[in-house]
Design an enzyme around this catalytic site. Structure first.
Site, PDB file in Angstrom:
ATOM      1  N   ARG A   1     -10.845   0.792  13.983  1.00 38.57           N
ATOM      2  CA  ARG A   1     -10.517   1.601  12.811  1.00 38.57           C
ATOM      3  C   ARG A   1     -11.393   1.146  11.649  1.00 38.57           C
ATOM      4  O   ARG A   1     -12.274   1.857  11.216  1.00 38.57           O
ATOM      5  CB  ARG A   1      -9.022   1.440  12.497  1.00 38.57           C
ATOM      6  CG  ARG A   1      -8.528   2.285  11.358  1.00 38.57           C
ATOM      7  CD  ARG A   1      -7.026   2.147  11.140  1.00 38.57           C
ATOM      8  NE  ARG A   1      -6.655   0.844  10.594  1.00 38.57           N
ATOM      9  CZ  ARG A   1      -5.428   0.538  10.169  1.00 38.57           C
ATOM     10  NH1 ARG A   1      -4.459   1.427  10.254  1.00 38.57           N
ATOM     11  NH2 ARG A   1      -5.160  -0.660   9.689  1.00 38.57           N
TER      12      ARG A   1
ATOM     13  N   TYR B   1      17.007  29.946   9.700  1.00 39.18           N
ATOM     14  CA  TYR B   1      15.809  30.720  10.030  1.00 39.18           C
ATOM     15  C   TYR B   1      15.649  30.886  11.532  1.00 39.18           C
ATOM     16  O   TYR B   1      15.890  29.956  12.294  1.00 39.18           O
ATOM     17  CB  TYR B   1      14.571  30.013   9.493  1.00 39.18           C
ATOM     18  CG  TYR B   1      14.421  30.113   7.994  1.00 39.18           C
ATOM     19  CD1 TYR B   1      14.314  31.350   7.361  1.00 39.18           C
ATOM     20  CD2 TYR B   1      14.385  28.961   7.214  1.00 39.18           C
ATOM     21  CE1 TYR B   1      14.174  31.436   5.994  1.00 39.18           C
ATOM     22  CE2 TYR B   1      14.237  29.031   5.848  1.00 39.18           C
ATOM     23  CZ  TYR B   1      14.128  30.279   5.238  1.00 39.18           C
ATOM     24  OH  TYR B   1      13.994  30.359   3.892  1.00 39.18           O
TER      25      TYR B   1
ATOM     26  N   MET C   1      13.391  24.174   3.673  1.00 43.93           N
ATOM     27  CA  MET C   1      12.611  23.383   2.720  1.00 43.93           C
ATOM     28  C   MET C   1      13.513  22.473   1.885  1.00 43.93           C
ATOM     29  O   MET C   1      13.196  21.320   1.635  1.00 43.93           O
ATOM     30  CB  MET C   1      11.810  24.308   1.797  1.00 43.93           C
ATOM     31  CG  MET C   1      10.827  23.546   0.927  1.00 43.93           C
ATOM     32  SD  MET C   1       9.848  24.638  -0.111  1.00 43.93           S
ATOM     33  CE  MET C   1       8.809  25.452   1.080  1.00 43.93           C
TER      34      MET C   1
ATOM     35  N   LYS D   1       0.837  -1.208   0.000  1.00 40.93           N
ATOM     36  CA  LYS D   1       0.000   0.000   0.000  1.00 40.93           C
ATOM     37  C   LYS D   1       0.874   1.262   0.000  1.00 40.93           C
ATOM     38  O   LYS D   1       2.058   1.200   0.365  1.00 40.93           O
ATOM     39  CB  LYS D   1      -0.916  -0.018   1.226  1.00 40.93           C
ATOM     40  CG  LYS D   1      -0.191   0.070   2.557  1.00 40.93           C
ATOM     41  CD  LYS D   1      -1.129  -0.203   3.726  1.00 40.93           C
ATOM     42  CE  LYS D   1      -0.393  -0.118   5.049  1.00 40.93           C
ATOM     43  NZ  LYS D   1      -1.206  -0.628   6.164  1.00 40.93           N
TER      44      LYS D   1
HETATM   45  C1  LIG Z   1      -0.579  -1.675   6.854  1.00 38.89           C
HETATM   46  C2  LIG Z   1      -1.230  -2.937   7.238  1.00 38.89           C
HETATM   47  C3  LIG Z   1      -0.494  -4.125   7.367  1.00 38.89           C
HETATM   48  C4  LIG Z   1       1.015  -4.151   7.285  1.00 38.89           C
HETATM   49  O1  LIG Z   1       1.539  -3.643   8.484  1.00 38.89           O
HETATM   50  P1  LIG Z   1       3.104  -3.648   8.807  1.00 38.89           P
HETATM   51  O2  LIG Z   1       3.173  -3.217  10.219  1.00 38.89           O
HETATM   52  O3  LIG Z   1       3.718  -2.672   7.875  1.00 38.89           O
HETATM   53  O4  LIG Z   1       3.611  -5.022   8.566  1.00 38.89           O
HETATM   54  C5  LIG Z   1      -1.188  -5.306   7.595  1.00 38.89           C
HETATM   55  N1  LIG Z   1      -2.538  -5.307   7.734  1.00 38.89           N
HETATM   56  C6  LIG Z   1      -3.271  -4.189   7.653  1.00 38.89           C
HETATM   57  C7  LIG Z   1      -4.740  -4.259   7.832  1.00 38.89           C
HETATM   58  C8  LIG Z   1      -2.646  -2.963   7.427  1.00 38.89           C
HETATM   59  O5  LIG Z   1      -3.374  -1.841   7.385  1.00 38.89           O
END
Ligand SMILES: *Cc1c(COP(=O)(O)O)cnc(C)c1O
Length: 363
Positions: A136, A258, A306, A39
């Site tokens: 979630r 800065y 930046m 992802k």
């Molecule tokens: C992102 C995610 C994972 C992977 O998690 P890691 O900690 O990066 O291994 C697995 N399952 C779900 C539902 C996730 O959102």
């Protein structure tokens, strides 16, 4: 955005991602499949090329967050791609006749997919996500009786029933066991025979009780430590270095950057490095961040800009010159070190790296 900061180099070692994949495999029983989470463009590292590499290692199951992320991968006909956010940002019809499978996170999602299955008079592939404590995404355990009435096994080819751990990187957190028991309870209450998926990277290291039929690591594949309070069993995938743009000598009492927040304490040599917060170099690193020159530490002085940071190189010998490389992530400083200095986690460091660096893939 195109790569425009040629003064910084982000190297991603695909062979090491493959090594990490193969290592995780050695931790699993025969019955447990090893999926890969790619992802958010593989945590910012490039999902297209990484998924292809993992496919070459025998990986046939991939997780993304959105349907569009699945489309961006190369065609892998004998693989399955699971979309964690289900129908969000797309329409259910898009999934039909593809190897892309929605994760159904609510009773509404399930109804939608069931209606389509009914109209088509065939079983549609799906993952059923049960929430066991993250709060979630996923169907609440208290709604399982409703789910039972829906007879979902008649509408779906259920690829997995899954849940997700909230505290897996804390080995001794009682929440892990609590979620495990809740998951088993929910699966039993649902009364459907289907493969089960539970563990992310850190979850794999909680032991085989947590593995079930599939594990879903992301971070560990990319070299982030899945057991933060122990020696990292994974190998580092990413190296990031940036060039010196300019050097200068400064006197006691001069200020840097800065807000003039840093006051020079004694005559010093400074070097300006070609990475800033627009490159994902977090501004908070201005207080705690380091870079290395051939293994020698140099502290960041003043605010992160930046497009640049300034480091104190007084102690670095031989004296660094314009064009020399400063290591930001590499042999001397892991992504987890950088994250810890920035009061965050390696995941955020990677996803923030952006696309401005010149990228090189090895392997
Ligand atoms: C992102 C995610 C994972 C992977 O998690 P890691 O900690 O990066 O291994 C697995 N399952 C779900 C539902 C996730 O959102």
């Amino acid at each position: 955005m195109e790569e425009t900061n040629s003064q910084a180099l982000l190297e991603i070692d695909l062979d090491i991602i493959a090594e990490n994949y193969n290592f995780l495999k050695t931790l699993l029983d025969e019955k447990t499949r090893l999926a890969a989470v790619v992802k958010a463009d593989s945590y910012g590292l490039g999902s297209k090329i990484i998924a292809k590499k993992l496919y070459g290692c025998g990986c046939r199951q991939f997780y993304v967050s959105y349907f569009n992320e699945a489309i961006q991968l190369e065609k892998m006909n004998d693989a399955e791609i699971y979309v964690l956010h289900g129908f969000a940002g797309t329409t259910p019809d898009e999934f039909l006749d593809t190897n892309i499978v929605p994760v159904l996170n609510s009773i509404e999602d399930i109804k939608t997919w069931q209606t389509i299955a009914g109209k088509m008079n065939k079983k549609l592939p799906a993952i059923i996500h049960i929430d066991t404590g993250m709060n979630r995404l996923g169907v609440d355990v208290k709604d399982i009786p409703d789910l039972v009435k829906m007879e979902i096994d008649k509408s779906f080819d259920i690829k997995y029933i899954m849940s997700h751990l909230a505290c897996a990187e804390e080995k001794h957190n009682p929440k892990n066991k609590e979620q495990l028991e809740k998951f088993k309870f929910a699966v039993k209450a649902l009364g459907i025979k289907a493969p089960l998926s539970f563990a992310n990277s850190s979850g794999i290291f909680l032991g085989k009780d947590y593995h079930f039929n599939q594990v879903r690591p992301g971070a560990a594949l990319y070299g982030i430590n899945p057991e933060p309070d122990r020696y990292n069993p994974m190998k580092a995938v990413v190296s990031l270095k940036a060039k010196i743009l300019q050097t200068r000598a400064v006197e006691k009492g001069e200020t840097v950057g800065y807000g003039c927040s840093y006051v020079v304490q004694k005559p010093s040599k400074l070097a300006t490095i070609a990475a800033g917060y627009a490159d994902g170099f977090f501004r908070v690193l201005g207080e705690h961040g380091l870079v290395y020159f051939k293994g020698v530490k140099a502290r960041i002085v003043g605010k992160v800009s930046m497009d640049a940071i300034v480091v104190n190189v007084t102690a670095v010998k031989p004296e660094p010159k314009v064009g020399d490389w400063a290591e930001i992530i590499g042999e001397n400083q892991t992504v987890d070190d950088v994250a810890s200095n920035a009061n965050t986690i390696g995941y955020e460091v990677f996803t923030a790296l952006g696309s401005r660096y010149k990228r090189v893939y090895k392997g």
